[in-house]
Scaffold this motif. Structure first.
Motif, PDB file in Angstrom:
ATOM      1  N   SER A  75       0.819  -1.205   0.000  1.00 30.00           N
ATOM      2  CA  SER A  75       0.000   0.000   0.000  1.00 30.00           C
ATOM      3  C   SER A  75       0.856   1.260   0.000  1.00 30.00           C
ATOM      4  O   SER A  75       0.579   2.221  -0.727  1.00 30.00           O
ATOM      5  N   MET A  76       1.904   1.270   0.798  1.00 30.48           N
ATOM      6  CA  MET A  76       2.769   2.443   0.843  1.00 30.48           C
ATOM      7  C   MET A  76       3.472   2.663  -0.491  1.00 30.48           C
ATOM      8  O   MET A  76       3.657   3.812  -0.919  1.00 30.48           O
ATOM      9  N   ARG A  77       3.857   1.610  -1.147  1.00 27.24           N
ATOM     10  CA  ARG A  77       4.485   1.753  -2.461  1.00 27.24           C
ATOM     11  C   ARG A  77       3.519   2.373  -3.475  1.00 27.24           C
ATOM     12  O   ARG A  77       3.922   3.183  -4.319  1.00 27.24           O
ATOM     13  N   LEU A  78       2.257   1.982  -3.379  1.00 24.05           N
ATOM     14  CA  LEU A  78       1.266   2.512  -4.312  1.00 24.05           C
ATOM     15  C   LEU A  78       0.953   3.978  -4.034  1.00 24.05           C
ATOM     16  O   LEU A  78       0.751   4.769  -4.963  1.00 24.05           O
ATOM     17  N   HIS A  79       0.910   4.336  -2.754  1.00 28.81           N
ATOM     18  CA  HIS A  79       0.515   5.691  -2.386  1.00 28.81           C
ATOM     19  C   HIS A  79       1.693   6.655  -2.262  1.00 28.81           C
ATOM     20  O   HIS A  79       1.498   7.875  -2.285  1.00 28.81           O
ATOM     21  N   GLN A  80       2.891   6.117  -2.124  1.00 30.71           N
ATOM     22  CA  GLN A  80       4.080   6.962  -2.021  1.00 30.71           C
ATOM     23  C   GLN A  80       5.149   6.456  -2.990  1.00 30.71           C
ATOM     24  O   GLN A  80       6.224   6.015  -2.582  1.00 30.71           O
ATOM     25  N   PRO A  81       4.855   6.509  -4.267  1.00 27.57           N
ATOM     26  CA  PRO A  81       5.763   5.912  -5.253  1.00 27.57           C
ATOM     27  C   PRO A  81       7.116   6.606  -5.364  1.00 27.57           C
ATOM     28  O   PRO A  81       8.067   6.026  -5.894  1.00 27.57           O
ATOM     29  N   ASP A  82       7.234   7.849  -4.858  1.00 27.07           N
ATOM     30  CA  ASP A  82       8.483   8.589  -4.998  1.00 27.07           C
ATOM     31  C   ASP A  82       9.506   8.260  -3.909  1.00 27.07           C
ATOM     32  O   ASP A  82      10.639   8.740  -3.959  1.00 27.07           O
ATOM     33  N   GLN A  83       9.099   7.458  -2.933  1.00 24.25           N
ATOM     34  CA  GLN A  83      10.042   7.075  -1.889  1.00 24.25           C
ATOM     35  C   GLN A  83      11.104   6.114  -2.449  1.00 24.25           C
ATOM     36  O   GLN A  83      10.842   5.378  -3.401  1.00 24.25           O
ATOM     37  N   PRO A  84      12.302   6.130  -1.866  1.00 22.31           N
ATOM     38  CA  PRO A  84      13.376   5.234  -2.362  1.00 22.31           C
ATOM     39  C   PRO A  84      13.183   3.806  -1.859  1.00 22.31           C
ATOM     40  O   PRO A  84      13.926   3.307  -1.014  1.00 22.31           O
ATOM     41  N   TRP A  85      12.168   3.139  -2.393  1.00 17.49           N
ATOM     42  CA  TRP A  85      11.833   1.810  -1.899  1.00 17.49           C
ATOM     43  C   TRP A  85      12.881   0.786  -2.312  1.00 17.49           C
ATOM     44  O   TRP A  85      13.335   0.782  -3.462  1.00 17.49           O
ATOM     45  N   PRO A  86      13.229  -0.106  -1.405  1.00 16.84           N
ATOM     46  CA  PRO A  86      14.086  -1.228  -1.798  1.00 16.84           C
ATOM     47  C   PRO A  86      13.256  -2.213  -2.606  1.00 16.84           C
ATOM     48  O   PRO A  86      12.019  -2.133  -2.607  1.00 16.84           O
ATOM     49  N   PRO A  87      13.886  -3.157  -3.281  1.00 12.60           N
ATOM     50  CA  PRO A  87      13.099  -4.163  -3.999  1.00 12.60           C
ATOM     51  C   PRO A  87      12.132  -4.861  -3.040  1.00 12.60           C
ATOM     52  O   PRO A  87      12.500  -5.180  -1.904  1.00 12.60           O
ATOM     53  N   LEU A  88      10.921  -5.084  -3.502  1.00 12.62           N
ATOM     54  CA  LEU A  88       9.918  -5.713  -2.641  1.00 12.62           C
ATOM     55  C   LEU A  88      10.386  -7.086  -2.178  1.00 12.62           C
ATOM     56  O   LEU A  88      10.110  -7.496  -1.046  1.00 12.62           O
ATOM     57  N   GLU A  89      11.103  -7.785  -3.022  1.00  9.88           N
ATOM     58  CA  GLU A  89      11.585  -9.115  -2.658  1.00  9.88           C
ATOM     59  C   GLU A  89      12.471  -9.057  -1.415  1.00  9.88           C
ATOM     60  O   GLU A  89      12.422  -9.950  -0.556  1.00  9.88           O
ATOM     61  N   GLU A  90      13.274  -7.981  -1.300  1.00 12.33           N
ATOM     62  CA  GLU A  90      14.129  -7.828  -0.125  1.00 12.33           C
ATOM     63  C   GLU A  90      13.290  -7.591   1.129  1.00 12.33           C
ATOM     64  O   GLU A  90      13.581  -8.142   2.198  1.00 12.33           O
ATOM     65  N   GLN A  91      12.257  -6.758   0.992  1.00  9.84           N
ATOM     66  CA  GLN A  91      11.390  -6.511   2.142  1.00  9.84           C
ATOM     67  C   GLN A  91      10.669  -7.786   2.570  1.00  9.84           C
ATOM     68  O   GLN A  91      10.576  -8.088   3.764  1.00  9.84           O
ATOM     69  N   VAL A  92      10.140  -8.504   1.613  1.00  7.54           N
ATOM     70  CA  VAL A  92       9.427  -9.747   1.925  1.00  7.54           C
ATOM     71  C   VAL A  92      10.364 -10.719   2.634  1.00  7.54           C
ATOM     72  O   VAL A  92       9.975 -11.394   3.596  1.00  7.54           O
ATOM     73  N   GLU A  93      11.617 -10.791   2.183  1.00  4.86           N
ATOM     74  CA  GLU A  93      12.574 -11.693   2.819  1.00  4.86           C
ATOM     75  C   GLU A  93      12.799 -11.301   4.281  1.00  4.86           C
ATOM     76  O   GLU A  93      12.891 -12.168   5.164  1.00  4.86           O
ATOM     77  N   ARG A  94      12.862  -9.995   4.544  1.00  9.00           N
ATOM     78  CA  ARG A  94      13.033  -9.546   5.930  1.00  9.00           C
ATOM     79  C   ARG A  94      11.795  -9.872   6.761  1.00  9.00           C
ATOM     80  O   ARG A  94      11.908 -10.263   7.928  1.00  9.00           O
ATOM     81  N   PHE A  95      10.615  -9.704   6.179  1.00 13.00           N
ATOM     82  CA  PHE A  95       9.381 -10.049   6.901  1.00 13.00           C
ATOM     83  C   PHE A  95       9.372 -11.539   7.257  1.00 13.00           C
ATOM     84  O   PHE A  95       9.015 -11.924   8.374  1.00 13.00           O
ATOM     85  N   LEU A  96       9.757 -12.371   6.308  1.00  9.02           N
ATOM     86  CA  LEU A  96       9.752 -13.810   6.541  1.00  9.02           C
ATOM     87  C   LEU A  96      10.763 -14.195   7.618  1.00  9.02           C
ATOM     88  O   LEU A  96      10.523 -15.096   8.424  1.00  9.02           O
ATOM     89  N   THR A  97      11.886 -13.501   7.638  1.00  5.53           N
ATOM     90  CA  THR A  97      12.920 -13.796   8.629  1.00  5.53           C
ATOM     91  C   THR A  97      12.500 -13.335  10.020  1.00  5.53           C
ATOM     92  O   THR A  97      12.576 -14.092  10.999  1.00  5.53           O
ATOM     93  N   LYS A  98      12.031 -12.093  10.114  1.00  5.02           N
ATOM     94  CA  LYS A  98      11.742 -11.512  11.422  1.00  5.02           C
ATOM     95  C   LYS A  98      10.402 -11.957  12.001  1.00  5.02           C
ATOM     96  O   LYS A  98      10.271 -12.107  13.211  1.00  5.02           O
ATOM     97  N   LEU A  99       9.403 -12.125  11.146  1.00  5.09           N
ATOM     98  CA  LEU A  99       8.064 -12.443  11.636  1.00  5.09           C
ATOM     99  C   LEU A  99       7.786 -13.948  11.706  1.00  5.09           C
ATOM    100  O   LEU A  99       7.054 -14.408  12.579  1.00  5.09           O
ATOM    101  N   VAL A 100       8.334 -14.679  10.742  1.00  2.00           N
ATOM    102  CA  VAL A 100       8.053 -16.117  10.674  1.00  2.00           C
ATOM    103  C   VAL A 100       9.221 -16.936  11.225  1.00  2.00           C
ATOM    104  O   VAL A 100       9.004 -17.977  11.853  1.00  2.00           O
ATOM    105  N   GLY A 101      10.433 -16.446  11.002  1.00  5.24           N
ATOM    106  CA  GLY A 101      11.598 -17.192  11.472  1.00  5.24           C
ATOM    107  C   GLY A 101      12.273 -18.001  10.397  1.00  5.24           C
ATOM    108  O   GLY A 101      13.130 -18.847  10.679  1.00  5.24           O
TER     109      GLY A 101
END
Length: 205
Positions: A176-202
């Motif tokens: 949602s933030m990527r869609l509403h704030q497209p000008d932010q320097p977002w990292p690749p979504l795959e990197e974010q998802v990997e961090r979510f899987l590591t920190k939230l799921v283990g």
């Protein structure tokens, strides 16, 4: 208005076999395309849809009672498409962790391809008013994917439902933030998802 719609239904009569379903599909596809462009269910009009496919304005009411019914049908179709894409992504992996990773990435990729439909699916006025039971299927699928990782000993044991909810909330927030704030320097979504899987799921990176 209701009486006019009923009169139009009676005057048009029954479609030849097969044509009614084809017309309904054309209407649905056109509505999906327009909603993806608008990103707002309240901006959609039935007349706009009928003009897009070149049919009489009254013909649409043979298949959808009103705009909300049409939008709800679109949301159901979006959900079905997402579920099918997730199932295909999971089936290409044998490892439960890779299945969860692939499943999670599908949402981000679909949202990137269909930002307007994603907004309508999750942020529309209809989404706030209507009980959309089909969303439970999506949530249950994520819970099951997390539980498979636990059963395989790939992540610490815990409450799969709570962990799945945290994961979904994180991914939806990122999308949602990527869609509403497209000008932010977002990292690749795959990197974010990997961090979510590591920190939230283990799951190990």
């Amino acid at each position: 208005m209701a009486e006019d719609q009923a009169d139009n239904r009676r005057s048009r009569g029954r479609n030849p076999r097969g044509q009614g379903e084809r017309l309904r599909e054309e209407i649905l596809v056109a509505a999906m395309r327009i909603l993806d462009e608008l990103g707002d269910d309240q901006a959609l009009s039935m007349r706009t849809v009928t003009r897009a496919i070149g049919i009489a304005a009254t013909s649409i009411y043979l298949h959808f009672d009103d705009r909300d019914a049409l939008v709800l049908a679109v949301l159901n179709r979006c959900h079905d498409d997402l579920m099918r894409a997730m199932a295909e992504a999971e089936s290409s992996h044998a490892d439960p962790a890779d299945q969860l990773r692939a499943r999670t990435m599908v949402l981000g990729e679909w949202a990137d391809q269909h930002p307007g439909l994603y907004a309508v699916l999750h942020e529309s006025a209809l989404n706030q008013r209507t009980d959309m039971a089909f969303r439970k299927e999506l949530a249950d699928g994520t819970v099951a994917a997390v539980r498979r990782c636990m059963d395989a000993g790939l992540v610490p044991a815990g409450d799969a439902a709570t962990i799945a909810l945290d994961l979904r909330a994180a991914v939806h927030g990122a999308v949602s933030m990527r869609l509403h704030q497209p000008d932010q320097p977002w990292p690749p979504l795959e990197e974010q998802v990997e961090r979510f899987l590591t920190k939230l799921v283990g799951i190990r990176p």
